[in-house]
Design a protein around this motif. Structure first.
Motif, PDB file in Angstrom:
ATOM      1  N   ILE A   1      11.785   3.237   0.135  1.00 28.56           N
ATOM      2  CA  ILE A   1      10.745   3.738  -0.769  1.00 28.56           C
ATOM      3  C   ILE A   1      10.744   5.261  -0.843  1.00 28.56           C
ATOM      4  CG2 ILE A   1       9.291   1.691  -0.449  1.00 28.56           C
ATOM      5  CD1 ILE A   1       7.416   3.386   1.246  1.00 28.56           C
TER       6      ILE A   1
ATOM      7  N   LYS B   1      -9.890  17.971  -1.946  1.00 23.39           N
ATOM      8  CA  LYS B   1      -8.635  17.888  -2.684  1.00 23.39           C
ATOM      9  C   LYS B   1      -8.736  18.570  -4.041  1.00 23.39           C
ATOM     10  CE  LYS B   1      -6.587  14.000  -0.254  1.00 23.39           C
ATOM     11  NZ  LYS B   1      -6.347  12.557  -0.165  1.00 23.39           N
TER      12      LYS B   1
ATOM     13  N   LEU C   1       2.788   9.945   5.033  1.00 25.77           N
ATOM     14  CA  LEU C   1       2.254   8.580   5.078  1.00 25.77           C
ATOM     15  C   LEU C   1       1.872   8.300   6.517  1.00 25.77           C
ATOM     16  CD1 LEU C   1       4.965   6.592   3.068  1.00 25.77           C
ATOM     17  CD2 LEU C   1       2.801   7.495   2.202  1.00 25.77           C
TER      18      LEU C   1
ATOM     19  N   GLU D   1       1.296   4.206  -2.642  1.00 26.28           N
ATOM     20  CA  GLU D   1       0.942   5.568  -2.214  1.00 26.28           C
ATOM     21  C   GLU D   1       2.084   6.539  -2.528  1.00 26.28           C
ATOM     22  OE1 GLU D   1      -0.793   5.545   1.700  1.00 26.28           O
ATOM     23  OE2 GLU D   1      -0.708   7.734   1.840  1.00 26.28           O
TER      24      GLU D   1
ATOM     25  N   ARG E   1     -17.664  10.185   3.064  1.00 24.93           N
ATOM     26  CA  ARG E   1     -16.314  10.648   3.412  1.00 24.93           C
ATOM     27  C   ARG E   1     -15.456  10.871   2.165  1.00 24.93           C
ATOM     28  NH1 ARG E   1     -11.463   8.323   3.554  1.00 24.93           N
ATOM     29  NH2 ARG E   1     -12.109   6.153   3.586  1.00 24.93           N
TER      30      ARG E   1
ATOM     31  N   GLU F   1      -3.489  12.627  -6.530  1.00 19.87           N
ATOM     32  CA  GLU F   1      -4.207  12.613  -5.259  1.00 19.87           C
ATOM     33  C   GLU F   1      -4.589  11.171  -4.947  1.00 19.87           C
ATOM     34  OE1 GLU F   1      -4.514  15.188  -3.424  1.00 19.87           O
ATOM     35  OE2 GLU F   1      -4.086  16.807  -4.829  1.00 19.87           O
ATOM     36  N   THR F   2      -4.530  10.799  -3.674  1.00 20.44           N
ATOM     37  CA  THR F   2      -4.808   9.410  -3.313  1.00 20.44           C
ATOM     38  C   THR F   2      -5.960   9.312  -2.317  1.00 20.44           C
ATOM     39  OG1 THR F   2      -3.345   9.398  -1.390  1.00 20.44           O
ATOM     40  CG2 THR F   2      -2.348   8.905  -3.505  1.00 20.44           C
ATOM     41  N   LEU F   3      -6.738   8.260  -2.478  1.00 20.60           N
ATOM     42  CA  LEU F   3      -7.776   7.915  -1.492  1.00 20.60           C
ATOM     43  C   LEU F   3      -7.454   6.530  -0.974  1.00 20.60           C
ATOM     44  CD1 LEU F   3     -11.051   8.863  -3.417  1.00 20.60           C
ATOM     45  CD2 LEU F   3      -9.830  10.249  -1.741  1.00 20.60           C
ATOM     46  N   HIS F   4      -7.697   6.302   0.302  1.00 18.96           N
ATOM     47  CA  HIS F   4      -7.521   4.950   0.834  1.00 18.96           C
ATOM     48  C   HIS F   4      -8.867   4.389   1.259  1.00 18.96           C
ATOM     49  CE1 HIS F   4      -5.736   1.462   2.518  1.00 18.96           C
ATOM     50  NE2 HIS F   4      -6.278   1.708   3.688  1.00 18.96           N
ATOM     51  N   LEU F   5      -9.191   3.191   0.765  1.00 18.63           N
ATOM     52  CA  LEU F   5     -10.415   2.505   1.178  1.00 18.63           C
ATOM     53  C   LEU F   5     -10.034   1.158   1.754  1.00 18.63           C
ATOM     54  CD1 LEU F   5     -11.383   4.290  -1.474  1.00 18.63           C
ATOM     55  CD2 LEU F   5     -13.498   3.057  -0.980  1.00 18.63           C
ATOM     56  N   ASP F   6     -10.379   0.978   2.988  1.00 19.61           N
ATOM     57  CA  ASP F   6     -10.046  -0.249   3.698  1.00 19.61           C
ATOM     58  C   ASP F   6     -11.236  -1.194   3.571  1.00 19.61           C
ATOM     59  OD1 ASP F   6      -9.572  -2.218   5.574  1.00 19.61           O
ATOM     60  OD2 ASP F   6      -8.668  -0.847   7.006  1.00 19.61           O
TER      61      ASP F   6
ATOM     62  N   ARG G   1       0.824  -1.210   0.000  1.00 17.69           N
ATOM     63  CA  ARG G   1       0.000   0.000   0.000  1.00 17.69           C
ATOM     64  C   ARG G   1       0.857   1.260   0.000  1.00 17.69           C
ATOM     65  NH1 ARG G   1      -1.340   3.620   3.691  1.00 17.69           N
ATOM     66  NH2 ARG G   1      -0.851   2.435   5.558  1.00 17.69           N
ATOM     67  N   ILE G   2       1.843   1.339   0.925  1.00 15.86           N
ATOM     68  CA  ILE G   2       2.613   2.577   0.996  1.00 15.86           C
ATOM     69  C   ILE G   2       3.537   2.726  -0.212  1.00 15.86           C
ATOM     70  CG2 ILE G   2       2.444   2.858   3.498  1.00 15.86           C
ATOM     71  CD1 ILE G   2       5.251   1.819   3.779  1.00 15.86           C
TER      72      ILE G   2
ATOM     73  N   GLU H   1     -13.801  14.145   0.623  1.00 13.96           N
ATOM     74  CA  GLU H   1     -12.339  14.181   0.493  1.00 13.96           C
ATOM     75  C   GLU H   1     -11.929  14.581  -0.935  1.00 13.96           C
ATOM     76  OE1 GLU H   1     -10.559  10.715   2.295  1.00 13.96           O
ATOM     77  OE2 GLU H   1      -8.601  11.174   1.418  1.00 13.96           O
TER      78      GLU H   1
END
Lengths: 306, 306, 306
Positions: free
Chosen positions: C100, B68, C75, A64, B60, A73-78, A60-61, B64
């Motif tokens: 990274i 952004k 991060l 990212e 959300r 631009e980044t979105l994180h969905l868990d 993931r990172i 977001e």
């Protein structure tokens, strides 16, 4: 097979990529590695979403960082925690992301084949496989090959030994297809119970101590006991004795042979701790290369949208 | 009621907004939709915090993306998991955010009226309601109206049927006040046990199959069985038969009538799966419009701070 | 002790910093406070990772705002939830982050001394301590001192009373070293069972009601009952009566004396609720100053990498 999937910028697995496409990715990875001044102006304001149904901090990172280096631009969905994502079909999640302006979705999912199915539907987003159950992990394979190419200058003719839990490894699978495209020779090795007959149709199997003697590169797999149906080794010690890379075994490898590992490493299980930082270990170089490869894959995804 | 709350840029609910204020928001939403070149330079370096005490991936990420796109910096605070947020008063959380430089706080909270109370306190931040228990969900209503206006060119005189669990729906409530401001006619419909007498003082109630025959727009609510005190339907099938939008029912709607749904959709419960992508369904258009409306609401919040 | 650690830009604790280094940090904090036009152009595209093994919303978002104000990319790694981080050594996590492209890692960890050990290893990243068990919390101490200096114009000669759970407080420890460097007088006070003999070698102990009469600044500590081995007070009421700052006690402080608290405040436990917003309380000013101090510390980390 070069399907329409590849043409739209999706990255499903290495067997969907031609050798030429992979070479182009390596050229672009090298470009991003050597042109930091180009990063922030590459794709400002373009959105990627990282949709992870399985935990994976490292992948993931890495994605990212790659996205942010490109100015995205980044979105994180868990996917494990998000109630919305859990209750709806993956198709609806992807269409929702497209509707709010996301162009690329990086997906880690346990369901083999789900991403290929999604890529055939017109969801409006471009998909990148970040690891799929026991199926494939194409960006890991691409960064492995990029590391080999940077080190040896070529891939054709290399002997690469993939060692460990072949049967459950998506990394092994994606690497095998990619390495064969480039004319590298692949030897698989590891415990009998972890062999995979389907892979041995295209790669030769050798016992561990024979295999390493031929290795231009020894690709250790991570021991993932949680994925095994039966427990095969009573202890980490037993594994190390039989299949771990020790200093003694390193000396039996060709003098120019290098060590690869997808990380995170179980120190003193699949590899002796002090060898992780050995000059012939490229483990941290692989991680660095992962960012350049992922930048190239993201660029391909965005350009593939036309 | 146009209170001082509105004047300071807070968005508590649609009944705090005048028709003129909503029209201005639609103009600005249309501006942001059509002027991508203006996004990144709008509010660079301005901070928004998204403070979610209830899970809501969809709302959300829509906020977001809006933040952004406007060039803003975003913080995410998970009120369910954050021990600091849990142990302190909401007032202290908001004052803390103000102290570290946050200007706008987007809040999802289960406590009806909490945001209105907070807006009367001088916390230093401007508040945006992102869904409040059974109370209100103003940005959802605004994006619904914006979708109707984009489609029909006007709102006055439209007949909008809101169908489903009226009693527990914050979406229904916020829409009702907003639609009435614009002179639209609202019909509410759904199971007897989900009726809400307070809403029927200003909207007429009709049985489902009668209501849809008059609908310029049919606004399906999401079935949220987890919010019900008693279980009213033994199965999703029973609900669909009685109150789901089927192809047969779609044919009984006026030929120009459109379908709205706040999403995520329970496919084959409140709406037949194949109708989600029907040309007369504007469900994914609503999601897209949500970003433009939220950009307008964020702009109003920042400008309202003077 | 000014060790090599400080020279490479690491911030392990205040006792690794000289008075001159702290003064330089205050000058830079004041610079960032007063030069918003310089923020976004400071360190664009440089990566910080926030690696939190303990929950801390407040410190995390303060660092996150500081990083983003400096134009950095951030991060977030949740050491509690991340399976990768949990299964590997901290050294490997830090080396991975370096590989990274991360340059600065802000760490909150429960293990006292872990960060100092990591700083001696060549991991490739620069470390900033964001709170370490009962050990130290240097950015909190620096922001406290910066607040005192902004208010009084100087630190030498001030009498600072640190009140509460001295024994378990990393804030008390980091403040004590820093205040003594500047020639401030430190009095510690609080319940007998929370005294710390090691700190009383360099600070005098006085009973609470005597101590406050001498306080130019009264630094209340947060009551953290979860850190106590035995429960010392049967109720919040009992604590407030014996050691809480009440209006009556405020009147017995010198008229120019100010109130500090690291927050979050337990209202009506260690401090009477209405005093939190009292003109002599600098609690929210401390939070604001925390961002400027952290910007200065991040700048020092990046410049210290050479």
């Amino acid at each position: 097979m070069i399907s329409m999937i590849a043409d739209r910028g999706h990255l499903i697995d290495t067997d969907h990529l031609s050798r030429e496409e992979m070479e182009e990715l390596f050229i672009r990875a090298e470009y991003w590695r050597t042109h930091p001044e180009a990063w922030q102006h590459a794709f400002p304001g373009r959105f990627a979403a990282n949709l992870f149904f399985e935990p994976s901090t490292r992948t993931r990172i890495s994605f990212e960082v790659a996205e942010k280096k490109l100015g995205m631009e980044t979105l994180h969905l868990d996917g494990e925690r998000s109630s919305t994502v859990k209750g709806e079909t993956m198709e609806d999640t992807l269409k929702t992301l497209a509707a709010i302006g996301v162009e690329v979705v990086v997906v880690r999912h346990q369901g083999v084949g789900r991403l290929a199915t999604m890529a055939e539907v017109d969801t409006g987003v471009t998909l990148i496989n970040a690891g799929e159950g026991n199926g494939g992990h194409p960006t890991q394979a691409l960064l492995d090959l990029f590391t080999l190419q940077r080190h040896f200058g070529h891939l054709a003719g290399l002997t690469v030994v993939i060692a460990g839990d072949i049967r459950h490894s998506r990394v092994a699978r994606s690497n095998l297809w990619a390495l064969r495209s480039f004319g590298a020779r692949v030897i698989v090795t590891g415990p009998e119970s972890m062999r995979d007959p389907s892979m041995e149709e295209v790669a030769s199997y050798l016992p561990f101590d024979e295999a390493i003697e031929q290795a231009d590169a020894l690709m250790m797999l991570r021991v993932q006991l949680e994925r095994h149906e039966e427990s095969l080794f009573t202890s980490a010690d037993a594994y190390r004795l039989a299949y771990g890379l020790t200093r003694e075994r390193l000396e039996r490898m060709p003098a120019h042979g290098i060590i690869l590992h997808p990380a995170p490493v179980n120190r003193d299980v699949e590899i002796e701790s002090e060898l992780v930082e050995h000059p012939r270990s490229k483990i941290f170089t692989q991680m660095e290369n992962g960012v350049w490869i992922r930048m190239a894959v993201l660029e391909r995804a965005l350009l593939g949208r036309g």
